[in-house]
Design an enzyme around this catalytic site. Structure first.
Site, PDB file in Angstrom:
ATOM      1  N   GLU A   1       0.834  -1.187   0.000  1.00  0.00           N
ATOM      2  CA  GLU A   1       0.000   0.000   0.000  1.00  0.00           C
ATOM      3  C   GLU A   1       0.875   1.246   0.000  1.00  0.00           C
ATOM      4  OE1 GLU A   1      -3.940  -1.672   2.221  1.00  0.00           O
ATOM      5  OE2 GLU A   1      -2.135  -1.393   3.373  1.00  0.00           O
TER       6      GLU A   1
ATOM      7  N   CYS B   1       3.585   8.370   1.413  1.00  0.00           N
ATOM      8  CA  CYS B   1       4.130   7.374   2.338  1.00  0.00           C
ATOM      9  C   CYS B   1       4.358   6.099   1.533  1.00  0.00           C
ATOM     10  CB  CYS B   1       3.123   7.181   3.472  1.00  0.00           C
ATOM     11  SG  CYS B   1       3.644   5.970   4.667  1.00  0.00           S
TER      12      CYS B   1
ATOM     13  N   CYS C   1       6.454  -7.226   6.674  1.00  0.00           N
ATOM     14  CA  CYS C   1       7.642  -6.803   7.423  1.00  0.00           C
ATOM     15  C   CYS C   1       8.136  -8.008   8.200  1.00  0.00           C
ATOM     16  CB  CYS C   1       7.294  -5.658   8.374  1.00  0.00           C
ATOM     17  SG  CYS C   1       8.734  -5.000   9.244  1.00  0.00           S
TER      18      CYS C   1
ATOM     19  N   CYS D   1       6.590  -5.704  15.487  1.00  0.00           N
ATOM     20  CA  CYS D   1       6.220  -4.727  16.510  1.00  0.00           C
ATOM     21  C   CYS D   1       4.759  -5.001  16.888  1.00  0.00           C
ATOM     22  CB  CYS D   1       6.409  -3.308  16.001  1.00  0.00           C
ATOM     23  SG  CYS D   1       8.104  -3.027  15.463  1.00  0.00           S
TER      24      CYS D   1
ATOM     25  N   CYS E   1       1.735  -2.841  15.569  1.00  0.00           N
ATOM     26  CA  CYS E   1       1.708  -2.486  14.143  1.00  0.00           C
ATOM     27  C   CYS E   1       1.001  -3.546  13.312  1.00  0.00           C
ATOM     28  CB  CYS E   1       3.138  -2.289  13.640  1.00  0.00           C
ATOM     29  SG  CYS E   1       3.245  -2.070  11.864  1.00  0.00           S
TER      30      CYS E   1
ATOM     31  N   GLY F   1       6.991  -2.294   5.823  1.00  0.00           N
ATOM     32  CA  GLY F   1       8.346  -2.813   5.751  1.00  0.00           C
ATOM     33  C   GLY F   1       9.371  -1.986   6.479  1.00  0.00           C
ATOM     34  N   GLU F   2      10.525  -2.602   6.697  1.00  0.00           N
ATOM     35  CA  GLU F   2      11.645  -1.941   7.355  1.00  0.00           C
ATOM     36  C   GLU F   2      12.662  -1.574   6.274  1.00  0.00           C
ATOM     37  OE1 GLU F   2      12.815  -0.648  10.327  1.00  0.00           O
ATOM     38  OE2 GLU F   2      14.476  -0.264   8.963  1.00  0.00           O
TER      39      GLU F   2
ATOM     40  N   SER G   1      12.238   6.106   7.856  1.00  0.00           N
ATOM     41  CA  SER G   1      11.945   5.722   9.241  1.00  0.00           C
ATOM     42  C   SER G   1      12.421   4.301   9.488  1.00  0.00           C
ATOM     43  CB  SER G   1      10.439   5.822   9.481  1.00  0.00           C
ATOM     44  OG  SER G   1      10.101   5.296  10.747  1.00  0.00           O
TER      45      SER G   1
ATOM     46  N   SER H   1      11.904   4.990  15.217  1.00  0.00           N
ATOM     47  CA  SER H   1      10.707   4.581  15.955  1.00  0.00           C
ATOM     48  C   SER H   1      11.114   4.172  17.358  1.00  0.00           C
ATOM     49  CB  SER H   1      10.042   3.407  15.235  1.00  0.00           C
ATOM     50  OG  SER H   1       9.590   3.826  13.980  1.00  0.00           O
ATOM     51  N   LEU H   2      11.075   5.117  18.275  1.00  0.00           N
ATOM     52  CA  LEU H   2      11.564   4.841  19.636  1.00  0.00           C
ATOM     53  C   LEU H   2      10.466   4.185  20.485  1.00  0.00           C
ATOM     54  CD1 LEU H   2      14.078   5.139  21.374  1.00  0.00           C
ATOM     55  CD2 LEU H   2      13.217   7.355  22.137  1.00  0.00           C
ATOM     56  N   HIS H   3       9.392   4.877  20.718  1.00  0.00           N
ATOM     57  CA  HIS H   3       8.176   4.346  21.341  1.00  0.00           C
ATOM     58  C   HIS H   3       8.269   3.954  22.813  1.00  0.00           C
ATOM     59  CE1 HIS H   3       6.776   4.503  17.326  1.00  0.00           C
ATOM     60  NE2 HIS H   3       7.247   3.361  16.930  1.00  0.00           N
TER      61      HIS H   3
ATOM     62  N   ASN I   1      -3.045   4.252  16.118  1.00  0.00           N
ATOM     63  CA  ASN I   1      -4.158   3.974  15.206  1.00  0.00           C
ATOM     64  C   ASN I   1      -4.588   2.532  15.375  1.00  0.00           C
ATOM     65  OD1 ASN I   1      -4.521   6.447  13.697  1.00  0.00           O
ATOM     66  ND2 ASN I   1      -2.438   6.078  12.985  1.00  0.00           N
TER      67      ASN I   1
ATOM     68  N   CYS J   1      -0.793   5.598   9.963  1.00  0.00           N
ATOM     69  CA  CYS J   1       0.420   4.874  10.331  1.00  0.00           C
ATOM     70  C   CYS J   1       0.103   3.524  10.922  1.00  0.00           C
ATOM     71  CB  CYS J   1       1.168   5.591  11.450  1.00  0.00           C
ATOM     72  SG  CYS J   1       1.844   7.120  11.010  1.00  0.00           S
TER      73      CYS J   1
HETATM   74  N1  SAH Z   1       9.382  -0.023   9.684  1.00  0.00           N
HETATM   75  C1  SAH Z   1       9.665   1.345   9.831  1.00  0.00           C
HETATM   76  C2  SAH Z   1       8.811   2.240   8.967  1.00  0.00           C
HETATM   77  C3  SAH Z   1       7.348   1.905   8.826  1.00  0.00           C
HETATM   78  S1  SAH Z   1       6.299   2.152  10.196  1.00  0.00           S
HETATM   79  C4  SAH Z   1       9.539   1.744  11.283  1.00  0.00           C
HETATM   80  O1  SAH Z   1       9.045   0.955  12.078  1.00  0.00           O
HETATM   81  O2  SAH Z   1       9.980   2.839  11.616  1.00  0.00           O
HETATM   82  C5  SAH Z   1       6.079   3.934  10.263  1.00  0.00           C
HETATM   83  C6  SAH Z   1       5.759   4.453  11.670  1.00  0.00           C
HETATM   84  O3  SAH Z   1       4.433   4.100  12.061  1.00  0.00           O
HETATM   85  C7  SAH Z   1       6.681   3.877  12.741  1.00  0.00           C
HETATM   86  O4  SAH Z   1       7.083   4.862  13.649  1.00  0.00           O
HETATM   87  C8  SAH Z   1       5.772   2.882  13.402  1.00  0.00           C
HETATM   88  O5  SAH Z   1       6.237   2.560  14.678  1.00  0.00           O
HETATM   89  C9  SAH Z   1       4.458   3.606  13.392  1.00  0.00           C
HETATM   90  N2  SAH Z   1       3.301   2.746  13.635  1.00  0.00           N
HETATM   91  C10 SAH Z   1       3.185   1.432  13.377  1.00  0.00           C
HETATM   92  N3  SAH Z   1       1.962   0.995  13.748  1.00  0.00           N
HETATM   93  C11 SAH Z   1       1.290   2.046  14.240  1.00  0.00           C
HETATM   94  C12 SAH Z   1      -0.038   2.229  14.725  1.00  0.00           C
HETATM   95  N4  SAH Z   1      -0.916   1.237  14.755  1.00  0.00           N
HETATM   96  N5  SAH Z   1      -0.408   3.461  15.130  1.00  0.00           N
HETATM   97  C13 SAH Z   1       0.454   4.490  15.039  1.00  0.00           C
HETATM   98  N6  SAH Z   1       1.719   4.389  14.567  1.00  0.00           N
HETATM   99  C14 SAH Z   1       2.139   3.168  14.160  1.00  0.00           C
HETATM  100 FE1  SF4 Z   2       7.772  -3.448  10.672  1.00  0.00          FE
HETATM  101 FE2  SF4 Z   2       7.872  -0.825  11.250  1.00  0.00          FE
HETATM  102 FE3  SF4 Z   2       5.604  -2.233  11.616  1.00  0.00          FE
HETATM  103 FE4  SF4 Z   2       7.689  -2.651  13.221  1.00  0.00          FE
HETATM  104  S1  SF4 Z   2       6.492  -0.744  13.030  1.00  0.00           S
HETATM  105  S2  SF4 Z   2       6.411  -4.250  12.272  1.00  0.00           S
HETATM  106  S3  SF4 Z   2       9.399  -2.396  11.817  1.00  0.00           S
HETATM  107  S4  SF4 Z   2       6.600  -1.818   9.672  1.00  0.00           S
END
Ligand code: SAH
Ligand code: SF4
Length: 405
Positions: free
Chosen positions: A121, A134, A141, A145, A148, A206-207, A238, A260-262, A337, A380
């Protein structure tokens, strides 16, 4: 005796790419394009000029047929047509959100009989001062996480540079964002004369640092000043924290970095971003401090998803600013989200505001990323091809299977 199970860090990448019989020239670097011309008999002396011509037709004009390339001789057009295409990824669905966000479901070649399609997508977010695309770097991926949606997808393959650049081409085709093409009308879209796609974020599926070469080469094409011409300062990559690749990303790709620290503690980040078990927070932040080119005018964005009762306390906010001390940083708070089957909830709005205030008072701009396109699951972490939905139970079973492998 209880067995301590190793975390699932990576699924098995399935390299399913089968090149089509007639390859597309879209997404090739200048050197690769010259090589493709050499294969069909263009002499080395002619190659540079021909590359320049094709580059203009492909990336400035968005030309989809060799026949339209009027500055190229008829003979060469016929030979090009016989051997190559200008194909982009196939668009299988387009959705437009009430807020103007658009999402395209793209089908990529290479599925094997009986397998699920290779879908990715790509999301376009129009704002008053920019239009951000985006872009995805992988089908699915390999990382998991827990918050995600993409992480729940089983099938994984790396995208080719052509498929990465192809997403930008598709968006520009669909928006009428090439010279000489009629501009699409719709909520939030700029008027003629202004570009629709001005910024790129590698934040789709994806990463990106697990598909390093393809992402590097694709972004080289995207930032080429005589073509798509999106400057590296307007491109953000990212990463979830693939520490050994961060320095190379700065040196060889040179775009803006988002991390992506979180979470501010390893214990919690291990759970949210399981890759943290391999590359813990201290190592990740060291890599950020040493990111080539980092400066006050080229700050690293730290993404922090707001999860209710998980990482959103004010102690966490204070720890976050302590942790980032000394790093030229921006902090981007992302409201979680939700997606079908998740057990996480988005933090309450007033908690997000209080959190943001702590960050702001410490001297950081702390924009809260407004969720866009929620009605079409385009925000996201909601990205996941429709063909690959797994229930929570299926997902748990898959994890259990992977753990016992
Ligand atoms: N794989 C890479 C890039 C894609 S994700 C990464 O993880 O950085 C892009 C961003 O969306 C990342 O910061 C990810 O942590 C965040 N993200 C993933 N799932 C999410 C969700 N359900 N709600 C909000 N942000 C999310
Ligand atoms: Fe992959 Fe980024 Fe989603 Fe983590 S947040 S599963 S690295 S796409």
């Amino acid at each position: 005796m209880t067995t301590v199970l190793e975390p699932v860090l990576e699924k098995t990448p399935l390299e399913r790419y089968v090149p089509p019989a007639k390859p597309s020239l879209v997404g090739l670097s200048r050197a690769a394009l010259a090589e493709a011309l050499g294969v069909i008999g263009v002499t080395p002396a002619q190659q540079k000029m021909r590359v320049q011509q094709l580059w203009h037709w492909i990336y400035v004009r968005g030309t989809q047929s060799f026949d339209d390339m009027t500055s190229v001789s008829k003979e060469l057009r016929a030979v090009l047509e016989a051997h190559y295409t200008l194909a982009r990824p196939e668009v299988v669905a387009e959705q437009v959100s009430v807020d103007g966000t658009r999402k395209w479901l793209l089908r990529l070649p290479g599925e094997t009989p009986g397998s699920a399609p290779n879908d990715v997508e790509c999301v376009y977010i129009p704002e008053s001062d920019r239009g951000t695309l985006c872009v995805s770097s992988q089908v699915g991926c390999t990382l998991n996480c827990t918050f995600c949606h993409t992480g729940t997808q089983r099938l994984v393959r790396n995208l080719t540079p052509g498929e990465i650049v192809g997403q930008i081409m598709v968006a520009r085709d669909r928006l009428g964002d090439f010279i000489g093409i009629e501009r699409v009308k719709g909520p939030g879209l700029p008027t003629d004369g202004e570009r629709c796609v001005s910024n790129i974020v590698m934040m789709g599926m994806g990463e990106p640092l697990y598909n390093f070469e393809a992402v590097r080469d694709a972004l080289g094409v995207v930032s080429d000043g005589d073509g798509l011409a999106i400057s590296r300062r307007r491109i953000t990559l990212s990463t979830s924290g693939v520490v050994p690749m961060i320095e190379r990303a700065g040196a060889e790709i040179g775009v803006m970095l988002a991390v992506s620290l979180h979470a501010v503690r390893d214990e919690l980040r291990n759970e949210l971003v399981p890759l943290n078990r391999k590359y813990p927070i201290a190592e990740l932040l060291d890599a950020c401090r040493n990111y080539p080119g980092v400066s006050n005018s080229k700050r690293i964005t730290f993404e922090y998803v707001m999860l209710k009762g998980v990482n959103d306390s004010l102690e966490d906010a204070k720890a976050l600013v302590r942790l980032l001390k000394g790093i030229p940083a921006k902090i981007n708070l992302i409201p979680f989200n939700p997606w079908p089957g998740t057990t996480y909830e988005c933090s309450d709005w007033d908690q997000i505001e209080k959190f943001s205030e702590v960050v702001f008072n410490a001297g950081y701009a702390s924009p809260v990323r407004t969720p866009r396109g929620r009605d079409i699951l385009a925000a996201c972490g909601q990205l996941k091809s429709a063909t690959e939905k797994l229930s929570v139970r299926e997902r748990m079973a898959l994890r259990a299977m992977a753990m016992t492998d």
